[in-house]
Design an enzyme around this catalytic site. Sequence first.
Site, PDB file in Angstrom:
ATOM      1  N   ALA A 181      68.157  72.405  84.875  1.00  0.00           N
ATOM      2  CA  ALA A 181      67.007  73.326  84.953  1.00  0.00           C
ATOM      3  C   ALA A 181      67.145  74.526  84.011  1.00  0.00           C
ATOM      4  O   ALA A 181      66.188  74.939  83.378  1.00  0.00           O
ATOM      5  CB  ALA A 181      66.829  73.810  86.390  1.00  0.00           C
ATOM      6  N   HIS A 237      66.351  77.050 105.926  1.00  0.00           N
ATOM      7  CA  HIS A 237      65.993  78.395 105.445  1.00  0.00           C
ATOM      8  C   HIS A 237      64.531  78.499 105.026  1.00  0.00           C
ATOM      9  O   HIS A 237      63.983  79.591 104.979  1.00  0.00           O
ATOM     10  CB  HIS A 237      66.923  78.845 104.315  1.00  0.00           C
ATOM     11  CG  HIS A 237      67.050  77.899 103.154  1.00  0.00           C
ATOM     12  ND1 HIS A 237      67.510  76.623 103.296  1.00  0.00           N
ATOM     13  CD2 HIS A 237      66.783  78.048 101.837  1.00  0.00           C
ATOM     14  CE1 HIS A 237      67.535  76.031 102.110  1.00  0.00           C
ATOM     15  NE2 HIS A 237      67.082  76.870 101.213  1.00  0.00           N
ATOM     16  N   ASP A 296      72.187  68.328  85.873  1.00  0.00           N
ATOM     17  CA  ASP A 296      71.049  68.918  86.575  1.00  0.00           C
ATOM     18  C   ASP A 296      70.733  70.163  85.740  1.00  0.00           C
ATOM     19  O   ASP A 296      71.399  71.188  85.832  1.00  0.00           O
ATOM     20  CB  ASP A 296      71.476  69.258  88.004  1.00  0.00           C
ATOM     21  CG  ASP A 296      70.324  69.780  88.850  1.00  0.00           C
ATOM     22  OD1 ASP A 296      69.211  69.951  88.314  1.00  0.00           O
ATOM     23  OD2 ASP A 296      70.540  70.027  90.051  1.00  0.00           O
ATOM     24  N   LYS A 355      61.710  76.114  85.239  1.00  0.00           N
ATOM     25  CA  LYS A 355      62.590  77.217  84.855  1.00  0.00           C
ATOM     26  C   LYS A 355      62.550  77.358  83.332  1.00  0.00           C
ATOM     27  O   LYS A 355      61.593  77.891  82.808  1.00  0.00           O
ATOM     28  CB  LYS A 355      64.007  76.988  85.385  1.00  0.00           C
ATOM     29  CG  LYS A 355      64.141  77.183  86.888  1.00  0.00           C
ATOM     30  CD  LYS A 355      63.809  75.961  87.689  1.00  0.00           C
ATOM     31  CE  LYS A 355      64.154  76.102  89.146  1.00  0.00           C
ATOM     32  NZ  LYS A 355      64.445  74.832  89.787  1.00  0.00           N
ATOM     33  N   TYR A 359      44.783  58.048  81.137  1.00  0.00           N
ATOM     34  CA  TYR A 359      45.781  57.571  82.105  1.00  0.00           C
ATOM     35  C   TYR A 359      47.074  57.161  81.410  1.00  0.00           C
ATOM     36  O   TYR A 359      48.175  57.480  81.855  1.00  0.00           O
ATOM     37  CB  TYR A 359      45.219  56.388  82.900  1.00  0.00           C
ATOM     38  CG  TYR A 359      46.087  56.036  84.083  1.00  0.00           C
ATOM     39  CD1 TYR A 359      45.853  56.607  85.330  1.00  0.00           C
ATOM     40  CD2 TYR A 359      47.158  55.161  83.945  1.00  0.00           C
ATOM     41  CE1 TYR A 359      46.659  56.312  86.408  1.00  0.00           C
ATOM     42  CE2 TYR A 359      47.968  54.868  85.026  1.00  0.00           C
ATOM     43  CZ  TYR A 359      47.720  55.440  86.263  1.00  0.00           C
ATOM     44  OH  TYR A 359      48.521  55.156  87.324  1.00  0.00           O
ATOM     45  N   PHE A 387      72.727  72.027  93.950  1.00  0.00           N
ATOM     46  CA  PHE A 387      71.550  72.828  94.284  1.00  0.00           C
ATOM     47  C   PHE A 387      71.060  72.377  95.665  1.00  0.00           C
ATOM     48  O   PHE A 387      71.332  71.257  96.075  1.00  0.00           O
ATOM     49  CB  PHE A 387      70.495  72.571  93.207  1.00  0.00           C
ATOM     50  CG  PHE A 387      69.199  73.279  93.431  1.00  0.00           C
ATOM     51  CD1 PHE A 387      69.137  74.662  93.351  1.00  0.00           C
ATOM     52  CD2 PHE A 387      68.040  72.576  93.701  1.00  0.00           C
ATOM     53  CE1 PHE A 387      67.932  75.313  93.554  1.00  0.00           C
ATOM     54  CE2 PHE A 387      66.835  73.230  93.905  1.00  0.00           C
ATOM     55  CZ  PHE A 387      66.785  74.601  93.832  1.00  0.00           C
ATOM     56  N   ASP A 388      70.319  73.239  96.383  1.00  0.00           N
ATOM     57  CA  ASP A 388      69.998  72.898  97.789  1.00  0.00           C
ATOM     58  C   ASP A 388      69.214  71.585  97.938  1.00  0.00           C
ATOM     59  O   ASP A 388      69.551  70.750  98.774  1.00  0.00           O
ATOM     60  CB  ASP A 388      69.338  74.065  98.550  1.00  0.00           C
ATOM     61  CG  ASP A 388      68.046  74.581  97.935  1.00  0.00           C
ATOM     62  OD1 ASP A 388      67.589  74.011  96.924  1.00  0.00           O
ATOM     63  OD2 ASP A 388      67.491  75.555  98.475  1.00  0.00           O
TER      64      ASP A 388
HETATM   65  C1  LIG Z   1      64.794  74.065  90.779  1.00  0.00           C
HETATM   66  C2  LIG Z   1      65.959  73.189  90.739  1.00  0.00           C
HETATM   67  C3  LIG Z   1      65.878  71.856  91.183  1.00  0.00           C
HETATM   68  C4  LIG Z   1      64.640  71.268  91.822  1.00  0.00           C
HETATM   69  O1  LIG Z   1      63.537  71.361  90.990  1.00  0.00           O
HETATM   70  P1  LIG Z   1      62.050  71.533  91.545  1.00  0.00           P
HETATM   71  O2  LIG Z   1      61.217  71.612  90.298  1.00  0.00           O
HETATM   72  O3  LIG Z   1      62.017  72.785  92.341  1.00  0.00           O
HETATM   73  O4  LIG Z   1      61.730  70.340  92.352  1.00  0.00           O
HETATM   74  C5  LIG Z   1      67.020  71.076  91.085  1.00  0.00           C
HETATM   75  N1  LIG Z   1      68.160  71.573  90.602  1.00  0.00           N
HETATM   76  C6  LIG Z   1      68.274  72.843  90.160  1.00  0.00           C
HETATM   77  C7  LIG Z   1      69.562  73.340  89.610  1.00  0.00           C
HETATM   78  C8  LIG Z   1      67.181  73.689  90.221  1.00  0.00           C
HETATM   79  O5  LIG Z   1      67.302  74.960  89.827  1.00  0.00           O
END
Ligand SMILES: *Cc1c(COP(=O)(O)O)cnc(C)c1O
Length: 459
Positions: free
Chosen positions: A217, A450, A215, A258, A72, A124-125
């Site tokens: 990813a 979407h 952000d 990613k 844990y 990002f969305d």
């Molecule tokens: C994928 C992504 C997110 C969200 O991440 P999740 O792992 O899908 O929750 C946030 N910002 C960007 C730029 C992303 O590509």
Amino acid sequence: MAKYPFEPFRVKVVEPIRMSTREQRAARIAEAGHNVFGLRAEDVLIDLLTDSGTTAMSDDQWAGMMVGDESYAGCRNYYHLREAVEEIFGMPFFVPTHQGRGAETILCDLFVQPGKPIPNNTHFDSTEANVLVRGGVALNLPVPEARDPASHHPFKGDMDVAGLRAAIQSWGPENVPLILLTVTNNTAAGQPVSMRNLRETRAVADEFGIPLFFDAARYAENAYFIKLREAGYAEKSPLEIAQEMFSYADGFVMSSKKDGLVNIGGLFGMRDEALYGKVTVEMILREGFLTYGGMAGRDLEALARGLREGLQESYLAHRIGQTRYFGEKLVDAGVPIFEPPGGHAVYVDARRFFPHIPQSEFPGVALTSHLYVDAGVRGIELGSLAFAHTDPETGETRCPELETVRLALPRRVYSQTHIDYVVESLAELYARRESVRGMRVVWEGPYMRHFTARLEPIG
Ligand SMILES: *Cc1c(COP(=O)(O)O)cnc(C)c1O
């Protein structure tokens, strides 16, 4: 180097693709309300819906899964991950989260304030939704070239720094709680952000005393674009470039699904100890204890190894080369795409693909629906269905400037033959484009419609 570097790996395990006919696919997409999110993945031949969590892991990562320590607190895999995070991102504090939005939710809870803006090159969305549900204003400030599908600007992901400074001055710096930079800029066609832009954004953050978070990813793909395109970086390793990138940030949130080369997970890193203190409280409420944060020990290990693999130069050369191959073949075939191809995906310009379908009739959804029926290929609409906003006062709907269909490449999954098949299928659909009709929504939810909306063809 070869024009398109070959895969720096060989295949050891295969997953069969279940074949289907056009008639079967026509039935499936109608059942799904012409929304490709409603399909069963088994009914898809080539799945370019997303590059998120769809990576093929290496034998070394799978071996790492067997040495997962499921304690844990304080499991050994956490410490392996911490070494990788410290080396790459240089942040003294970090927590793992169940995926990117776990980190994003906590960040937004701590920073977003009702009626106040969060500037970003482009949200990002899920980030945008996280800002909006808290009453914040999601301010998108891309450079003007980002809006031009034909521009070959090398860093179309850049923040409009002059626009950022002007926005901060007009809102008042005390009303801007946080600046975000999305690297690469996913929503703006996966385009990279230059080191120079990161530095200039940092300078604005310093000038006004506002924290700057990435952000992040697709930070490794971004680092490789800097190496390829920005003066002074050709001789640096992707790791060294990533280290410099993150030296300009106060912290970062990241989806590990990613460039982390894993199927699940997220990270939240920061420099400020006081902020870390607040994050730990939120973590325990929502994600889990600080050393696992919603992930299994074995998944932390796969991520620790994946982060390092994702920065290998041979891997990145192939990765970026494969996306470029895809984009160049589509251009050769006359298919209108957003140029130049970004890191993780090719974005088809749905407005130029179907010039006879107005944005209000979802040309991007018509494209994803027909491409699935014709060829079993799944892409995603990032246009009016994903991003149109209806003004609650006037009832007027504003469509986004870019109407694209994203064909995202999962990492280490598909071959050049798969890509050639997608290119041929799109070229055939383009040749008969005038026979395709627009769509109308028959059901939608209040946010991020979407994912769940149902549509039907018009007429
Ligand atoms: C994928 C992504 C997110 C969200 O991440 P999740 O792992 O899908 O929750 C946030 N910002 C960007 C730029 C992303 O590509």
